[in-house]
Design an enzyme around this catalytic site. Structure first.
Site, PDB file in Angstrom:
ATOM      1  N   HIS A 103       0.399 -11.648   1.326  1.00  0.00           N
ATOM      2  CA  HIS A 103      -0.612 -10.806   0.674  1.00  0.00           C
ATOM      3  C   HIS A 103      -1.405 -11.556  -0.397  1.00  0.00           C
ATOM      4  O   HIS A 103      -2.589 -11.280  -0.620  1.00  0.00           O
ATOM      5  CB  HIS A 103       0.045  -9.562   0.074  1.00  0.00           C
ATOM      6  N   LYS A 116       1.230  -6.851   5.631  1.00  0.00           N
ATOM      7  CA  LYS A 116       1.281  -7.986   4.713  1.00  0.00           C
ATOM      8  C   LYS A 116       2.594  -8.026   3.941  1.00  0.00           C
ATOM      9  O   LYS A 116       3.125  -6.982   3.544  1.00  0.00           O
ATOM     10  CB  LYS A 116       0.114  -7.911   3.724  1.00  0.00           C
ATOM     11  N   TYR A 157       0.823  -1.213   0.000  1.00  0.00           N
ATOM     12  CA  TYR A 157       0.000   0.000   0.000  1.00  0.00           C
ATOM     13  C   TYR A 157       0.855   1.259   0.000  1.00  0.00           C
ATOM     14  O   TYR A 157       0.327   2.357  -0.211  1.00  0.00           O
ATOM     15  CB  TYR A 157      -0.932   0.032   1.226  1.00  0.00           C
TER      16      TYR A 157
END
Length: 272
Positions: A109, A76, A51
């Site tokens: 992930h 993750k 992210y």
């Protein structure tokens, strides 16, 4: 926040029943968004290396002044990392980004790199999982799990590793309830986390959902998030607007079994 305040992993660690998701929130906006979430009672924050916002997520948590043990933090491992040493290296990067001493939950992930969806990475996932088991055994992580794993992907971990994943974070929303995968996870005491519980907003204009939400005196978003809880999954709504952040956690109502069945029967209710 909800009738059920926590889920409990099979190792006894508890996780707040609603998480604040930070997917698609840029790093420069993440600080304010996470601060608003903490201010309004969220104690479960979900981020990921991919992210690109771990730095400001961690800074917001540290600056807010909440005791570390009172906030549950998930991150993750990047989906493309499929080797033991790479997993250890990227975990250290995540911890440096967050500026925290330990992680509450760490997830693989995805079972394959995002640019090679569907690729068989079974052996890589096994090696990565063994690295995560080591970090768990060292006390660096309180719980370990996966994300986007199918039954086949999960079975490979179960067949080759020592620790059963404690969580599987998957897309889950009205019209996509993943019954078979949910049942498999529940059989193995794997908590299912529901990401994109609003289908990234695509289901909010569904006339059927709007009509049922009006029946309960709630918004379409609240009904959709509550649905995830009724299915015994842990929703991860996200927003950068404070009013919606507050609204998304106001779920102190129940959907009747009859209405849950109606929602279960809906297929692809995303607005056209």
């Amino acid at each position: 926040m909800a009738n059920k305040d926590v889920f409990t992993f099979y190792n006894g660690v508890t996780i707040p029943s609603i998480g604040f998701g930070t997917w698609q929130i840029p790093n420069e906006e993440a600080y304010a968004a996470v601060t608003m979430a903490l201010k309004n009672g969220y104690t479960h924050i979900d981020t990921a290396h991919a992210y690109h916002n771990e730095e400001n997520v961690g800074k917001a948590i540290r600056d807010f002044g909440i005791a570390r043990e009172e906030v549950f933090v998930t991150s993750k491992l990047p989906a493309q990392v499929k080797d033991f040493d790479g997993a250890l290296q990227h975990f250290e990067e995540t911890m440096n980004n967050l500026g925290l001493d330990y992680l509450d939950l760490y997830l693989i992930h995805a079972p394959w790199p995002w640019d090679e969806i569907g690729k068989d990475c079974t052996e890589g996932n096994i090696q990565v999982w063994k690295a995560m088991e080591q970090l768990y055994d060292e006390g660096r992580i309180r719980a370990i799990g996966v994300s986007n794993f199918s039954i086949k992907d999960l079975q490979a971990i179960l067949d080759n590793c020592d620790i059963v994943p404690m969580a599987n974070q998957i897309p889950f929303y009205i019209g996509r309830d993943q019954k078979g995968l949910l049942a498999f996870c529940q059989t193995h005491k794997i908590v299912v986390e529901a990401y994109s519980p609003l289908a990234t907003g695509a289901i909010l204009d569904s006339p059927e959902i709007k009509q049922m939400a009006e029946k309960y005196g709630v918004t379409s978003a609240q009904l959709s998030i509550r649905y995830c809880l009724e299915k015994d999954t842990l929703p991860l709504p996200k927003s950068t607007h404070e009013a919606r952040i507050i609204e998304n956690a106001q779920l102190d109502f129940n959907i009747s079994p009859e209405d849950v069945a109606v929602l279960d029967a809906m297929k692809d209710v995303r607005a056209k």
